[in-house]
Write a protein that holds these residues in place. Sequence first.
Motif, mmCIF file in Angstrom:
data_model
loop_
_atom_site.group_PDB
_atom_site.id
_atom_site.type_symbol
_atom_site.label_atom_id
_atom_site.label_comp_id
_atom_site.label_asym_id
_atom_site.label_seq_id
_atom_site.Cartn_x
_atom_site.Cartn_y
_atom_site.Cartn_z
ATOM 1 N N LEU A 168 -29.310 -24.067 8.057
ATOM 2 C CA LEU A 168 -28.748 -23.033 7.190
ATOM 3 C C LEU A 168 -28.677 -21.667 7.871
ATOM 4 O O LEU A 168 -28.402 -20.666 7.206
ATOM 5 C CB LEU A 168 -29.582 -22.924 5.905
ATOM 6 C CG LEU A 168 -29.656 -24.200 5.064
ATOM 7 C CD1 LEU A 168 -30.593 -24.005 3.889
ATOM 8 C CD2 LEU A 168 -28.270 -24.605 4.576
ATOM 9 N N LEU B 51 -32.492 -22.051 -0.401
ATOM 10 C CA LEU B 51 -31.279 -22.142 -1.208
ATOM 11 C C LEU B 51 -31.552 -21.808 -2.668
ATOM 12 O O LEU B 51 -30.772 -21.085 -3.307
ATOM 13 C CB LEU B 51 -30.676 -23.543 -1.092
ATOM 14 C CG LEU B 51 -30.067 -23.911 0.272
ATOM 15 C CD1 LEU B 51 -29.722 -25.392 0.317
ATOM 16 C CD2 LEU B 51 -28.840 -23.057 0.571
ATOM 17 N N ASP C 80 -35.661 -25.455 3.673
ATOM 18 C CA ASP C 80 -34.246 -25.180 3.459
ATOM 19 C C ASP C 80 -33.899 -25.173 1.974
ATOM 20 O O ASP C 80 -33.161 -24.304 1.493
ATOM 21 C CB ASP C 80 -33.391 -26.234 4.180
ATOM 22 C CG ASP C 80 -33.323 -26.013 5.684
ATOM 23 O OD1 ASP C 80 -33.812 -24.965 6.152
ATOM 24 O OD2 ASP C 80 -32.801 -26.886 6.382
#
Length: 220
Positions: A74, A163, A159
């Motif tokens: 990401l 998010l 990750d």
Amino acid sequence: MTLRTLSYSFGIVMALALSLAAGAQYRELQIAQTQLQRLQPSLIDIGFSQSMSFHHRQAIAIAQLLLDGRPTGLAPLARSIAATQMLELGEMQGWLKLWGQTLLPPNPEMSWMLLGNKPLDEALSQYLIACGKAEAGMPGIASNEELAQLRHTEGRERDELFLRLMLAHHQGGVPMAQFAAAQAKLAVVRKVAAQIVLDQSKEIHQIQSILAVMPRLEHH
């Protein structure tokens, strides 16, 4: 024409010229004052710039936590968010310095959103209620515990946490940007607010799409 008459006529001409010049200067002064007044921010301009500055600072911090050198897929998204919001933050902080205002909200209240030229709709009313209940004064702000968790978590879990934190953060900021895009006095503030709505709405959709795919990826 005698010398006396000539002098008298010249005096009248000079008086008229001075009067016209003074009138022109007065009109120019009025125009300048009007233009200066148009450049003065409203409480909405100031409140939005302070609140969104606070909001942007945390988004940048969340992105930078992900960009600490550990492996992540990401990184492009985090870099894009950080770069965009650093530019916007710099612009808003510049306005606040120019206006002689504090760079962050003096208190967590979002009362500047009550100063528009029409009553808040139901969605914005609910948003303000959520702001009042939130510890940081606006919804979506990550807690110190959540930031510490992001700092120490690894791999896919890290990750996903990034998010989810960024999704909540964006969703908490878009409503105030929408309000400022419609209600701020200065065109430059309305323009930046509208751009924030556009950028963060796109990122919300992008983050939701990635989160929707992540559980399926875990089964392969």
